[in-house]
Design an enzyme around this catalytic site. Structure first.
Site: not given
Length: 325
Positions: A11, A16, A253
């Site tokens: 996402d 990320d 992440d």
């Protein structure tokens, strides 16, 4: 290290982006596809963010697929805009008007199933956002999990401490039903980097300053997209993370990605069944560890607890430095 095929389900927010860059910098990692899901931003923003990261890292050839735009049940209700409305800090001005033409026509869930079927027991799946695409994959192909090599998840919590609700972590809070399905029905080797694991293995803000000041395209990109939100986190906002664990730099992440890239980064785990709570008005989305197996489940997951900070730091730093010739 032996070559490893990887699908990244994301996402794509700032952490990320850092995780994707970490995978791109690992010579033994072959990213066979990046699948997008709603979460830190709308799925359309997520797709654009992934394309931006690949462009910065000069890896435009990796296929990007658009996936779920909302949770399995109910409407999408963002619970945080910590990374801005676009997921990358609302600082990028030269956005690509032709981005949609660069996204694969195949739906992310169909692509995920196809890529795994073409490479059975060879693909590691790294899930960095809500688990909606994964839940849809097992509904379309009930044998999907057993064809995976392994699964790495960033999400969930171990102690009932939440970062966006009282008891739930962001990714699981956005789609508890999908998190429940994945952790009940994916019986492949599963490694889970929880919120507490990330927070307890935080890096220093001095390391963060070094990371974003390498004067490379990747480092300059990270400096740009973190210029508002993480500067605010460091200097002004005292988040739940700070209250529970103290100050520090955490690229959430990246911890799950690091475990996939180099298993020796993880130095301690708890192996036990887990379950995601769906009913409680306060506890909905919370993950519970069943260390005594009162649930009588046949499948356990590896909940990561300790990290080799030195190795993790090197992977992060490598992600923003120029590749060695």
């Amino acid at each position: 290290m032996a070559s490893k095929q990887v699908i990244i389900d994301t996402d794509c927010g700032i952490d990320d982006a850092q995780a994707i860059m970490m995978a791109l910098a690992a010579p033994h990692i072959q990213i066979v596809g990046i699948t997008c899901v709603f979460g830190n931003a709308t799925v359309n923003h997520v797709c654009q963010n992934v394309l931006r990261v690949l462009s910065v890292c000069e890896r435009k050839g990796i296929p990007v697929y658009r996936g779920a735009a909302g949770p399995l049940v109910g409407a999408s209700n963002p619970v945080s805009n910590h990374f801005g409305t676009d997921g990358l800090g609302d600082v990028i001005e030269d956005k690509d008007p032709h981005w949609a033409e660069k996204i694969q026509r195949e739906h992310a869930v169909n692509a995920m199933i196809r890529l795994v079927n073409e490479n059975k027991k060879q693909v590691s799946l790294v899930a960095l956002g809500p688990l909606t695409n994964l839940a849809l994959a097992i509904r379309l192909d009930p044998c999907f999990p057993q064809k995976l090599k392994d699964l790495y998840i960033m999400g969930g919590n171990m102690e009932g401490k939440g970062n966006v609700t009282l008891c739930a972590e962001f990714n699981f809070a956005l789609d508890p039903e999908s998190a429940y399905i994945v952790l009940e029905e994916f019986h492949c080797p599963t490694f889970l980097a929880s919120w507490e694991y990330s927070c307890r293995n935080a890096l220093t803000w001095e390391f963060f300053e070094e990371l974003i000041n390498q004067d490379t395209p990747a480092s300059n990109f990270m400096k740009l997209i973190t210029s508002k939100c993480w500067a605010y986190s460091k200097n002004v906002m005292k988040s739940k993370r700070d209250v529970y664990f103290g100050p520090g730099f955490v690229s959430y992440d990246a911890y799950a990605m690091a475990a996939c890239i180099d298993e020796s980064v993880v130095t301690e785990t708890i192996q036990c069944p887990v379950r995601v709570e769906l009913q409680g008005s306060i506890t909905r989305g919370m993950m519970a560890l069943d260390r005594t197996n009162e649930l009588k489940k046949s499948h356990s997951v590896f909940v990561l607890t300790k990290c080799d900070i030195a190795k993790f730091s090197k992977l992060l730093m490598k992600s923003v430095r120029r590749p060695e010739k």
